[in-house]
Design a protein around this motif. Structure first.
Motif, PDB file in Angstrom:
ATOM      1  N   PHE A 266      -2.054  -1.439  -6.809  1.00 30.95           N
ATOM      2  CA  PHE A 266      -1.414  -0.486  -5.895  1.00 30.95           C
ATOM      3  C   PHE A 266      -1.394  -1.085  -4.496  1.00 30.95           C
TER       4      PHE A 266
ATOM      5  N   VAL B  70     -12.267   5.591  -4.944  1.00 25.79           N
ATOM      6  CA  VAL B  70     -11.314   4.802  -4.141  1.00 25.79           C
ATOM      7  C   VAL B  70     -11.209   5.413  -2.750  1.00 25.79           C
TER       8      VAL B  70
ATOM      9  N   LYS C  13       6.572  -0.458   1.139  1.00 26.87           N
ATOM     10  CA  LYS C  13       5.959   0.804   1.503  1.00 26.87           C
ATOM     11  C   LYS C  13       6.684   1.885   0.714  1.00 26.87           C
TER      12      LYS C  13
ATOM     13  N   ARG D  93     -11.186  -0.176  -4.993  1.00 26.18           N
ATOM     14  CA  ARG D  93      -9.805  -0.412  -4.566  1.00 26.18           C
ATOM     15  C   ARG D  93      -8.947  -0.148  -5.791  1.00 26.18           C
TER      16      ARG D  93
ATOM     17  N   MET E 262      -6.544  -1.320  -7.835  1.00 30.60           N
ATOM     18  CA  MET E 262      -5.873  -2.605  -8.011  1.00 30.60           C
ATOM     19  C   MET E 262      -4.498  -2.376  -8.640  1.00 30.60           C
TER      20      MET E 262
HETATM   21  N1  CMC Z   1      -6.496   0.921  -2.960  1.00 30.20           N
HETATM   22  C1  CMC Z   1      -7.010   1.755  -2.028  1.00 30.20           C
HETATM   23  N2  CMC Z   1      -6.688   1.724  -0.726  1.00 30.20           N
HETATM   24  C2  CMC Z   1      -5.813   0.794  -0.347  1.00 30.20           C
HETATM   25  C3  CMC Z   1      -5.227  -0.115  -1.249  1.00 30.20           C
HETATM   26  C4  CMC Z   1      -5.602  -0.021  -2.593  1.00 30.20           C
HETATM   27  N3  CMC Z   1      -5.067  -0.831  -3.508  1.00 30.20           N
HETATM   28  N4  CMC Z   1      -4.387  -0.932  -0.579  1.00 30.20           N
HETATM   29  C5  CMC Z   1      -4.434  -0.567   0.698  1.00 30.20           C
HETATM   30  N5  CMC Z   1      -5.296   0.489   0.837  1.00 30.20           N
HETATM   31  C6  CMC Z   1      -5.588   1.238   2.065  1.00 30.20           C
HETATM   32  C7  CMC Z   1      -6.458   0.422   3.004  1.00 30.20           C
HETATM   33  O1  CMC Z   1      -7.822   0.671   2.780  1.00 30.20           O
HETATM   34  C8  CMC Z   1      -5.993   0.942   4.343  1.00 30.20           C
HETATM   35  O2  CMC Z   1      -6.532   2.215   4.527  1.00 30.20           O
HETATM   36  P1  CMC Z   1      -7.009   2.703   5.997  1.00 30.20           P
HETATM   37  O3  CMC Z   1      -5.754   2.760   6.806  1.00 30.20           O
HETATM   38  O4  CMC Z   1      -7.658   4.020   5.782  1.00 30.20           O
HETATM   39  O5  CMC Z   1      -7.958   1.639   6.478  1.00 30.20           O
HETATM   40  C9  CMC Z   1      -4.494   1.138   4.148  1.00 30.20           C
HETATM   41  O6  CMC Z   1      -4.340   1.409   2.748  1.00 30.20           O
HETATM   42  C10 CMC Z   1      -3.662  -0.072   4.547  1.00 30.20           C
HETATM   43  O7  CMC Z   1      -4.098  -1.165   3.759  1.00 30.20           O
HETATM   44  P2  CMC Z   1      -4.211  -2.665   4.226  1.00 30.20           P
HETATM   45  O8  CMC Z   1      -5.397  -3.310   3.537  1.00 30.20           O
HETATM   46  O9  CMC Z   1      -4.132  -2.758   5.712  1.00 30.20           O
HETATM   47  O10 CMC Z   1      -2.882  -3.253   3.624  1.00 30.20           O
HETATM   48  P3  CMC Z   1      -2.517  -4.781   3.513  1.00 30.20           P
HETATM   49  O11 CMC Z   1      -1.063  -4.867   3.732  1.00 30.20           O
HETATM   50  O12 CMC Z   1      -3.411  -5.617   4.365  1.00 30.20           O
HETATM   51  O13 CMC Z   1      -2.894  -5.121   2.000  1.00 30.20           O
HETATM   52  C11 CMC Z   1      -2.775  -5.537  -0.301  1.00 30.20           C
HETATM   53  C12 CMC Z   1      -1.980  -5.304   0.980  1.00 30.20           C
HETATM   54  C13 CMC Z   1      -1.795  -5.866  -1.430  1.00 30.20           C
HETATM   55  C14 CMC Z   1      -3.730  -6.752  -0.124  1.00 30.20           C
HETATM   56  C15 CMC Z   1      -3.597  -4.268  -0.611  1.00 30.20           C
HETATM   57  O14 CMC Z   1      -2.726  -3.167  -0.774  1.00 30.20           O
HETATM   58  C16 CMC Z   1      -4.483  -4.436  -1.836  1.00 30.20           C
HETATM   59  O15 CMC Z   1      -5.604  -4.944  -1.719  1.00 30.20           O
HETATM   60  N6  CMC Z   1      -4.003  -3.992  -3.051  1.00 30.20           N
HETATM   61  C17 CMC Z   1      -4.746  -4.192  -4.255  1.00 30.20           C
HETATM   62  C18 CMC Z   1      -4.562  -5.623  -4.722  1.00 30.20           C
HETATM   63  C19 CMC Z   1      -3.195  -5.823  -5.335  1.00 30.20           C
HETATM   64  O16 CMC Z   1      -2.733  -5.016  -6.140  1.00 30.20           O
HETATM   65  N7  CMC Z   1      -2.571  -6.960  -4.979  1.00 30.20           N
HETATM   66  C20 CMC Z   1      -1.283  -7.342  -5.538  1.00 30.20           C
HETATM   67  C21 CMC Z   1      -0.182  -7.367  -4.531  1.00 30.20           C
HETATM   68  S1  CMC Z   1       1.406  -7.520  -5.315  1.00 30.20           S
HETATM   69  C22 CMC Z   1       1.419  -9.070  -6.015  1.00 30.20           C
HETATM   70  C23 CMC Z   1       1.437 -10.170  -5.053  1.00 30.20           C
HETATM   71  O17 CMC Z   1       2.348 -10.241  -4.212  1.00 30.20           O
HETATM   72  O18 CMC Z   1       0.545 -11.008  -5.139  1.00 30.20           O
END
Ligand code: CMC
Length: 471
Positions: free
Chosen positions: A326, A316, A332, A322, A324
């Protein structure tokens, strides 16, 4: 206090200026391209994007726009339904904290709260439950429609299609200014969603569909439609119906998430509410939204044993995987829904027996929260990290997990859709773009064109390569 109030009133009138110049509730913007300054009003901690249009470099300039492709810092509406404080892990529906609702309420009561704004009085509760219970059946042609899907159709795809199809069964729903039509559409969708979901599940397994049992409560009836076989009446375990009801409460609404924004955006065209909610189901289908619980469980399967966790976490961190379940755009901090679900997992497993994946999930969470990669990025478990374990304990196939999310989210989508209809600020959603393409080319006849690489080529050609005769 009186002084404070007077000051506040003066400020909102825009009469009092801190420096004797611009009003206190405003933003002063200087355009360094022209040296010109502008005052932009600040209301509720926001500025209006349209106020920036006046900022121009010349008379024929279109004016300044804001750029926010994923709405990361743009409020698209005013809403009184759900409050989320992502930094402190707070979630409230109509002002009531989620943990109190999970402890004392039922899903149908929460659905009433979301839609009508108040917890129901006893007679309101009785009428609401009656209305929902008496609209659980679907037209027989819907059954035939579900039967028409291929044997391996994904149940979320079936749900998406059948919710959309409902609009053809209730054509008067398009009269969206009629209060009775709005109410009956809300009732029908909340009532029929479990029936559509259960039909999709039985279709997946090739089992005969089970009709609703109106003697059971909302969650009990759903379990009956999923699992009843030859017994005359299904008797759901009260611990399971309670856990399911809790999951439904937790998933009922979550302010302007991807699917709710889809419902509002599509609904802003004044389409009927079934079609708007079908857009919500489509958005929820995606792996970054509702599909994450399915992906989280597949991830636990891939990890396989507690010993493999360190390697997985390294993957990861290297960006190969990723985690998942999380991370969250808004939270936050620990997602409060994940905290409540975690307790439900233990209760459900008392009935269904332990699932070894729970140990992997618990250890994975512990190690991730001990690791600065995750804590620095404020990545904590979200609602989907543990919900899949409950669904699996209920013996549901993974393809059903997102469907389990769509059932309760329907009440949130409808509450948001109704709120939008009454909001005088509602207009058809129509974002702007920054055009980056070419302009004003002259049309080229086919024999004068080069054969440049297509922008979106298939990874393998669809048309079989011509083979030489005899090969
Ligand atoms: N695993 C590893 N790294 C992560 C993850 C993760 N699950 N989520 C975010 N990051 C990292 C990302 O790579 C980035 O790192 P860097 O700053 O080094 O580039 C940093 O954290 C910020 O992430 P982001 O992608 O800019 O955050 P976002 O707000 O765009 O994404 C998210 C939010 C939910 C899409 C994302 O956290 C994710 O893909 N999580 C896994 C999928 C998941 O569990 N989704 C369910 C969300 S809750 C239910 C719902 O509301 O649907």
């Amino acid at each position: 206090m009186a002084d404070e109030q007077t000051q506040e009133a003066q400020r909102s009138d825009g009469e009092v200026a801190r420096d004797g110049g611009a009003p206190a509730d405003s933003l002063s913007v200087t355009d360094n391209r022209t040296g010109q300054s502008y005052e932009v009003e600040v209301v509720d901690g926001t500025v209006k994007a349209m106020d920036f249009r006046q900022i121009k470099v010349s008379e024929d300039d279109f004016g300044l726009m804001t750029y926010d492709p994923a709405f990361t810092n743009t409020a698209a509406c005013r809403s009184e339904i759900t409050f989320v404080d992502g930094d402190n892990g707070v979630l409230e529906y109509r002002g009531y904290p989620i943990d109190q609702l999970c402890e004392h309420s039922t899903y149908l009561e929460v659905a009433y709260l979301l839609i009508h704004g108040e917890l129901p009085a006893p007679e309101q509760q009785e009428a609401w439950v009656y209305d929902i219970t008496h609209h659980t059946f679907v037209h027989e042609n819907i059954k035939k429609f579900v039967e028409g899907f291929r044997y391996d159709a994904h149940p979320m795809g079936m749900l998406l299609a059948t919710v959309g199809a409902l609009s053809t069964f209730y054509p008067t729903a398009k009269d969206i200014d009629d209060d009775r039509e709005r109410y009956i559409s809300a009732v029908r969708m909340i009532a029929k969603m479990p029936t559509l979901a259960a039909f999709a599940y039985r279709q997946l397994l090739g089992l005969p569909y089970v009709y609703p049992d109106n003697d059971l409560d909302y969650s009990g009836n759903f379990l009956s439609m999923l699992f009843r076989m030859s017994e005359p009446q299904y008797e759901p375990d009260p611990r399971l119906t309670r856990a399911l009801d809790n999951l439904f409460i937790l998933h009922a609404d979550h302010e302007q998430n991807c699917s709710t924004s889809a419902v509002r955006s599509v609904g802003s065209s004044r389409v009927d509410p079934y079609s708007a909610v079908a857009a919500g189901v489509a958005a929820l289908y995606g792996p970054l939204h509702g599909g994450a619980n399915e992906a989280a469980l597949a991830m636990l399967d891939r990890i396989g044993t507690v010993e493999n966790i360190p390697d997985f976490l390294e993957g990861v961190k290297a960006g190969d995987e990723r985690l998942m379940g999380f991370g969250h755009r808004i939270y936050k901090n620990y997602d409060p829904r994940a905290q409540i679900i975690k307790k439900n997992v233990d209760e459900v497993m008392e009935v269904t027996g332990k699932n070894p994946k729970l140990q992997i999930a618990t250890e994975l969470e512990k190690r991730a929260l001990d690791d600065s990669y995750f804590t620095d990025r404020k990545l904590y478990p979200n609602v989907d990290f543990y919900s899949g374990l409950i669904y699996e304990a209920l013996n549901l196939p993974r393809d059903m997990f997102t469907v389990m999310f769509a059932i309760p989210r329907t009440s949130g989508w409808i509450a948001q859709w109704l709120e939008m209809q009454d909001d005088p600020d509602t207009k058809i959603a129509r974002p702007r773009q920054i055009y980056t393409g070419r302009r004003e080319l002259d049309y080229l006849p086919i024999d004068e064109r080069g054969s440049g690489k297509p922008r979106h080529p298939p990874s393998t050609p669809l048309k079989p390569e011509a083979t030489a005769p005899g090969q």
